[in-house]
Write an enzyme that holds these catalytic residues in place. Structure first.
Site, short mmCIF file in Angstrom:
data_model
loop_
_atom_site.label_atom_id
_atom_site.label_comp_id
_atom_site.label_asym_id
_atom_site.label_seq_id
_atom_site.Cartn_x
_atom_site.Cartn_y
_atom_site.Cartn_z
N LYS A 77 0.86 -1.19 0.00
CA LYS A 77 0.00 0.00 0.00
C LYS A 77 0.89 1.24 0.00
O LYS A 77 1.94 1.24 0.67
CB LYS A 77 -0.90 -0.05 1.24
CG LYS A 77 -1.95 1.05 1.33
CD LYS A 77 -2.83 0.88 2.57
CE LYS A 77 -3.90 1.96 2.67
NZ LYS A 77 -4.75 1.80 3.87
N SER A 152 -9.79 2.15 2.98
CA SER A 152 -8.85 2.86 2.13
C SER A 152 -7.89 1.94 1.37
O SER A 152 -7.33 2.39 0.37
CB SER A 152 -8.04 3.84 2.97
OG SER A 152 -7.22 3.16 3.88
N SER A 176 -10.19 -0.26 7.07
CA SER A 176 -9.54 -0.10 5.76
C SER A 176 -8.87 -1.35 5.19
O SER A 176 -8.46 -1.33 4.04
CB SER A 176 -8.51 1.02 5.81
OG SER A 176 -9.16 2.27 5.81
#
Lengths: 485, 95
Positions: A77, A152, A176
């Site tokens: 990420k 997210s 997330s």
């Protein structure tokens, strides 16, 4: 096809010398080049780094120093600082930021020998539930290009679902990891707060942020969590205690497991098709020897307002570091110091990030601190205590991850609070620092649905055991969108 | 709860984020909605509930007060927007 193999099968072939890490890594790089333009799941692809690391992994595979994950490619990420690689947090603020060091998680997964394919797209600074607030545009859900992948960690979930990486890192502050895992039909676990070092993870809300693995199966997530967690003194909240072997309980029977089913998680607002998927999944787990008990989480509805005070308050402090001086975006020709701060931040941050910083600063300001911040902290304890009370009657709690399957791109962007309320099942878990997992459990309206499994602190091995046993008798985690299979 | 222009200006100053005149209305509208969400908290009786700052009830870890980091200013300043003579440049603060 290489990308439809499980990580276990890939690892066996690597160790047997049937394939090399360079071949496997190149295969994923080719798929990224072919499919990522339509999905926008990667912010940065790092082919040279990936192939260099793959060559090193192949050496280890040959000289007998390779571990279980050596040679398996991974996507990080874009919130994890990666030495020498752009680390943007999907923000214009950090569009020019080449991280000068590695996050501890990146260091550990490098040590495990996992070639880095690139950095995945996300909501800007991890503030969002749809990956639409990225400076680089929204990521699309591989199951339906009109749908969001969740957020997210939406890019991370999408690359697993579309077979553009076999494993990915995520972070979970209010859901997330779990919500995008649910929306994209993959497995993801947020460990107990303090299990994984936050060093080098760009901070959003420090008392909630926690990193975890995202993959197809619970077994794979267990291996990855073993590789990415250890005590790290550079994170002052990283727990010093010895980490359990998170894969040790995978093959245990579920006979006698007590599953708490909170009525509050099946109330108003839950999509009936999602409800059916979740109830069917719980019934499947009962067939494996578990029993269900009704439990109550009476303060569930207080979690969302509490979180949306506390997380922005922490964010307003954490994000004060973006000042246009030391790194990140700087406005043109500032006329004085305040102008430098105010314009650099106004230009560098997107709308949702600005909103959360402003809300957080307001909640902490004179005259509102008691009414907002302290009040929210009191509610946090009430929500936490609901769970500890429930865990006196059961081993784990099961329910939905989100009230609906993936929503459409653009559907919730105009009304921030409607997006916030979609986090109502995941946020309470972060307030208490508990571990939570999403495992693929079926489909609603043609879009994936995840089963949410939450346990007391340090019960990751139990959660992964449940996931693995469920995945021995179901194949939801093996299903792939047709065009990416 | 509705907030007006002067409050938006106050919050803009607290947060050190410029809000342009033509954005004030939109910002105040969306912030008001978020504050409405917060108002739900006020109906709950929290008397006697200890505020919870952190998921674990543990003491802050301390370390020995000795230098553990080496000087990496060149590497770290490479990402800075403006430097000179190993220092960060900002607009003039003292006349």
């Amino acid at each position: 096809m290489l990308h439809t193999l499980s990580v276990k099968q890939m690892s066996e072939k690597l160790h047997a010398g049937e394939i090399t890490s360079v071949e496997l890594t190149q295969h994923y790089l080719d798929r990224i080049a072919q499919f990522d333009p339509e999905l926008n799941a990667y912010v940065t692809v790092t082919p040279e780094l990936a192939l260099q690391m793959a060559r090193e992994a192949d050496e280890r595979l040959q000289n007998g120093t390779a571990g279980q994950l050596t040679g398996i490619p991974i996507a990080h990420k874009d919130i994890f600082c990666t030495d020498g690689v752009k680390t943007s947090c999907s923000s214009k603020m950090l569009d020019n930021f080449i991280a000068p060091y590695d996050a501890h998680v990146v260091t550990l997964l490098k040590k495990a020998g996992m070639p880095i394919l690139g950095k995945t797209n996300m909501d800007e600074f991890a503030m969002g539930s749809s990956s639409e607030s990225s400076y680089y545009g929204p990521t699309k859900n591989p199951w339906d290009l009109n749908a969001v992948p969740g957020g997210s960690s939406g890019g991370a979930a999408a690359v697993i679902a579309a077979n553009l990486a076999p494993m990915a890192t995520g972070t979970d502050t209010g859901g997330s990891i779990r919500q995008p895992a649910s929306f994209c039909g993959i497995t993801g676990i947020k460990p107990t707060y303090g299990t994984v070092s936050r060093f080098g993870i760009i901070a959003y809300a420090s008392s909630f942020d926690q990193a975890g693995p995202m993959s197809r199966s619970a077994e794979e997530s267990a291996w990855m969590l073993n590789a990415m967690s250890e005590f790290d003194q550079r994170d002052s909240t990283c727990l010093e205690q010895e980490r359990a072997d998170f894969a040790a309980e995978l093959n245990n029977s579920l006979e006698g497991l007590k599953v708490g089913v909170p009525a509050e998680y099946f109330g108003e607002g839950l999509d009936p098709e999602v409800e059916k998927v979740i109830k069917d999944a719980i019934a499947e787990i009962e067939k494996l020897g578990a029993t269900t008990v009704p439990v109550s989480l009476p303060n569930k509805d207080l979690a969302v307002p509490s979180y949306y005070v506390l997380a922005p308050a922490e964010a307003s402090s954490n994000l004060s570091r973006y000042d246009g001086v030391r790194f990140g975006h700087r406005c043109e020709q500032p006329k004085d110091l305040e102008d430098l701060y105010k314009r650099s931040r106004a230009e560098g941050f997107g709308a949702e990030v600005k909103r959360r910083i402003m809300v957080g600063a307001y909640a902490l300001s004179a005259g509102y601190y008691d009414a907002y911040y302290l009040k929210a902290q009191r509610l946090r304890r009430m929500v936490h205590d609901d769970f500890t009370n429930a865990f006196e009657q059961c081993d784990v709690i099961m329910g939905p991850v989100a009230p609906t399957p993936a929503f459409n791109i653009g559907e919730k962007t105009d009304d921030p609070t409607s997006m916030y309320l979609a986090d109502l099942y995941t946020i309470p878990v972060n307030l208490g620092g508990f571990p939570g997992m999403s495992i693929p459990a079926g489909f609603a309206n043609g879009r994936p649905v995840g089963l949410h499994v939450v346990g007391p602190h340090f019960s990751e091995a139990k959660l992964l055991n449940i996931g693995h046993q469920f995945q021995q008798v179901t194949d939801w985690h093996k299903q792939m969108p047709e065009q990416y299979s | 709860m509705s907030i007006g222009k002067s409050e938006v200006e106050y919050i803009s100053r607290l947060a050190m984020i410029d809000v342009a005149d033509n954005e004030v209305e939109q910002v105040s509208g969306k912030l008001s909605k978020v504050l409405d969400l917060f108002e739900q908290m006020q109906a709950v009786n929290t008397d006697g509930v200890e505020p919870m700052a952190h998921p674990h009830d543990v003491a802050q870890r301390l370390r020995v007060d000795e230098v553990t980091e080496t000087d990496q200013h060149e590497k770290l300043q490479k990402v800075a927007p403006a430097t000179a003579k190993d220092m960060y440049l900002v607009p003039q603060v003292i006349e």
